[in-house]
Enzyme design. Structure first.
Site, PDB file in Angstrom:
ATOM      1  CG  ASP A 116      -2.226  -2.472   7.119  1.00  0.00           C
ATOM      2  OD1 ASP A 116      -3.391  -2.432   7.595  1.00  0.00           O
ATOM      3  OD2 ASP A 116      -1.811  -1.659   6.269  1.00  0.00           O
ATOM      4  CE  LYS A 133     -10.075   0.330   2.997  1.00  0.00           C
ATOM      5  NZ  LYS A 133      -9.539   0.932   1.851  1.00  0.00           N
ATOM      6  CD1 TRP A 161      -2.612   1.697   0.463  1.00  0.00           C
ATOM      7  CD2 TRP A 161      -1.986   1.925   2.597  1.00  0.00           C
ATOM      8  NE1 TRP A 161      -3.308   2.764   0.993  1.00  0.00           N
ATOM      9  CE2 TRP A 161      -2.938   2.928   2.302  1.00  0.00           C
ATOM     10  CE3 TRP A 161      -1.442   1.872   3.883  1.00  0.00           C
ATOM     11  CZ2 TRP A 161      -3.353   3.867   3.239  1.00  0.00           C
ATOM     12  CZ3 TRP A 161      -1.851   2.795   4.822  1.00  0.00           C
ATOM     13  CH2 TRP A 161      -2.805   3.792   4.495  1.00  0.00           C
TER      14      TRP A 161
HETATM   15  N1  KET Z   1      -3.829  -0.483   5.130  1.00  0.00           N
HETATM   16  C1  KET Z   1      -4.076  -0.866   3.876  1.00  0.00           C
HETATM   17  C2  KET Z   1      -3.400  -2.084   3.361  1.00  0.00           C
HETATM   18  C3  KET Z   1      -4.985  -0.129   3.103  1.00  0.00           C
HETATM   19  O1  KET Z   1      -5.222  -0.560   1.877  1.00  0.00           O
HETATM   20  C4  KET Z   1      -5.590   1.022   3.613  1.00  0.00           C
HETATM   21  C5  KET Z   1      -6.482   1.833   2.780  1.00  0.00           C
HETATM   22  C6  KET Z   1      -5.293   1.372   4.938  1.00  0.00           C
HETATM   23  C7  KET Z   1      -4.402   0.612   5.673  1.00  0.00           C
HETATM   24  C8  KET Z   1      -5.877   2.560   5.623  1.00  0.00           C
HETATM   25  O2  KET Z   1      -7.213   2.644   5.675  1.00  0.00           O
HETATM   26  P1  KET Z   1      -7.958   3.599   6.729  1.00  0.00           P
HETATM   27  O3  KET Z   1      -8.968   4.308   5.930  1.00  0.00           O
HETATM   28  O4  KET Z   1      -6.943   4.496   7.345  1.00  0.00           O
HETATM   29  O5  KET Z   1      -8.519   2.662   7.728  1.00  0.00           O
HETATM   30  N2  KET Z   1      -6.473   1.774   1.515  1.00  0.00           N
HETATM   31  C9  KET Z   1      -7.338   2.438   0.546  1.00  0.00           C
HETATM   32  C10 KET Z   1      -7.636   3.872   0.825  1.00  0.00           C
HETATM   33  C11 KET Z   1      -6.424   4.737   1.021  1.00  0.00           C
HETATM   34  O6  KET Z   1      -5.447   4.661   0.267  1.00  0.00           O
HETATM   35  O7  KET Z   1      -6.469   5.551   1.964  1.00  0.00           O
HETATM   36  C12 KET Z   1      -6.765   2.222  -0.845  1.00  0.00           C
HETATM   37  O8  KET Z   1      -5.697   1.607  -1.002  1.00  0.00           O
HETATM   38  O9  KET Z   1      -7.429   2.631  -1.822  1.00  0.00           O
END
Ligand code: KET
Length: 419
Positions: A215, A251, A134
């Protein structure tokens, strides 16, 4: 004119969130946003889960609820339930009070708090992240003062896991190094180790005294089952060793903007866990003092009530199943078009994303000609697709892979003249 900020240069947009910025600016009605990993319905609309609406109603109706500050570590009930969700109802680590948990600002905030804690209190400052990972991992860990290295993970040739490379790179890591692992539904590749590969990874990590940092942003989204998706984390906790876990409810509960998440640090004993917890407070207090109350209250309401919990599991499974059916539909649509290449990875990969293998040139073409927005590494959010938009995407991919391969010089000339 003579601003004190005159020397500030324009920053680039974020590689993932910037895709939505570009999408929003496009006036074309056929546009499609497959950039950010956010669930959409068959109608292409964001989804608020029914069970979330119910929980919110209960909270609103409860006149005894106030808006006082939460403690620095957040809602205690939410923290306990979150640890149980990832570690399992009967986890010895929880029963033995060896888990320190802090409610944090979704997955990102949990990663950042964990990283700040490690930078301050752990003897190794090096963290290994998978290649690719990510996009925000590198920034979160660097900003916290850790030094980031990569370990091989994805093999573009097989479109699968490079287990040999992974074991070699972690085997060569300095003793005690931190290792970032995606608990399930690896982003962006959609490729997870098989259970026996997780076991190999676990043995190596433990034998070298490396420190696993999970993660966990997609629990329930890989398989549709919360327990099945917790398998890797539970394997590492079952051996009695230590680890960190960053959980996100963005999610799996669709609580994206509510910023609900938790950091758990599983320790070897209750005394250590209690000291770790005391230090987490010192990390958090100067960052944002204490976390917001509303989203965590929604999650806790759902997690503690067995009817609502079951309803959540059904809604979560429905989201995971819709994504799986989009994989099948896209695969069938490409097969029907006779699109060159092997596209079976679309149905083999799991979680929210397909790592298509399309290059940045092909992505740029699809955005320009078909108004399809995605990250430049060729990742598409399957959750953003619907039966209605699959044919449009399949047409675009078909046209993109049929493009003549341009030389670097041609791309350079085109970028100057804007074509
Ligand atoms: N870890 C991973 C692997 C991840 O894909 C995301 C979010 C997060 C943590 C963080 O999510 P949060 O909203 O802080 O709980 N990924 C999607 C959104 C982004 O980039 O913020 C994405 O990859 O599209």
């Amino acid at each position: 004119m003579d601003s004190v900020f005159a020397a500030v240069v324009q920053a680039p947009e974020d590689p993932i969130l910037g895709v939505t910025v570009a999408y929003n600016k496009d006036p074309n009605p056929i546009k499609l946003n497959l950039g950010v990993g956010a669930y959409r319905t068959e109608e292409g609309k964001p989804l608020v889960l029914n069970v979330v609406r119910k929980a919110e109603q209960l909270l609103v109706n409860d006149r005894s609820r106030v808006k006082e500050y939460l403690p620095i570590l957040g809602l205690a009930e939410f923290n306990k339930l979150s640890a149980k969700l990832i570690l399992g109802d009967d986890s010895p680590a929880i029963q033995e009070n060896r888990v320190a948990t802090a409610q944090c600002l979704s997955g990102t905030g949990s990663l950042r708090v964990g990283a700040e804690f490690l930078a301050k209190h752990y003897h190794q400052r090096t963290i290994y992240i998978p290649l690719p990972s990510w996009g925000n991992h590198l920034k979160v860990f660097t900003m916290a003062g850790l030094s980031v290295n990569a370990y091989r993970y994805y093999d573009p040739a097989t479109r699968g896991l490079n287990i040999q490379g992974l074991l070699e790179d972690l085997g060569a890591a300095p003793s005690g190094a931190i290792v970032l692992l995606h608990a399930c539904a690896h982003n962006p590749t959609g490729v997870d180790p098989a259970p026996e590969q997780w076991e190999q990874i676990r043995q190596l990590i433990r034998s070298k005294a490396l420190l696993p940092f999970f993660d966990c942003a997609y629990q329930g989204f890989a398989s549709g089952s919360l327990d099945a998706d917790a398998l890797a984390v539970r394997m590492f906790v079952a051996d009695g060793g230590e680890c960190l876990i960053a959980q996100s409810y963005a999610k799996n509960m669709g609580l994206y903007g509510e910023r609900v998440g938790a950091l758990s640090i599983v320790c070897k004993g209750a005394d250590v866990a209690s000291r770790v917890e005391s230090q987490l407070k010192l990390v958090i207090r100067p960052m944002y003092s204490n976390p917001p109350i509303h989203g965590a209250s929604i999650a806790a309401t759902i997690l503690k009530n067995s009817d609502m919990y079951n309803e959540w599991k059904i809604e979560l499974k429905a989201m995971a199943d819709r994504i799986i059916s989009m994989r099948k539909q896209l695969y069938d649509a490409l097969s029907a078009r006779g699109t060159a290449g092997d596209w079976s990875h679309i149905i083999k990969q799991i979680g929210m994303f397909t790592f298509t293998g399309l290059n940045s040139d092909q992505v740029a073409f699809m955005t320009k000609e078909y108004h399809i927005y995605m990250t430049s590494d060729g990742r598409i959010s399957m959750a953003g697709l619907s039966s209605k938009t699959v044919p449009h995407l399949a047409d675009a991919i078909h046209a993109a892979v049929t493009l003549p391969v341009r030389s670097k010089f041609e791309i350079y000339v085109a970028s100057i003249f804007g074509f």
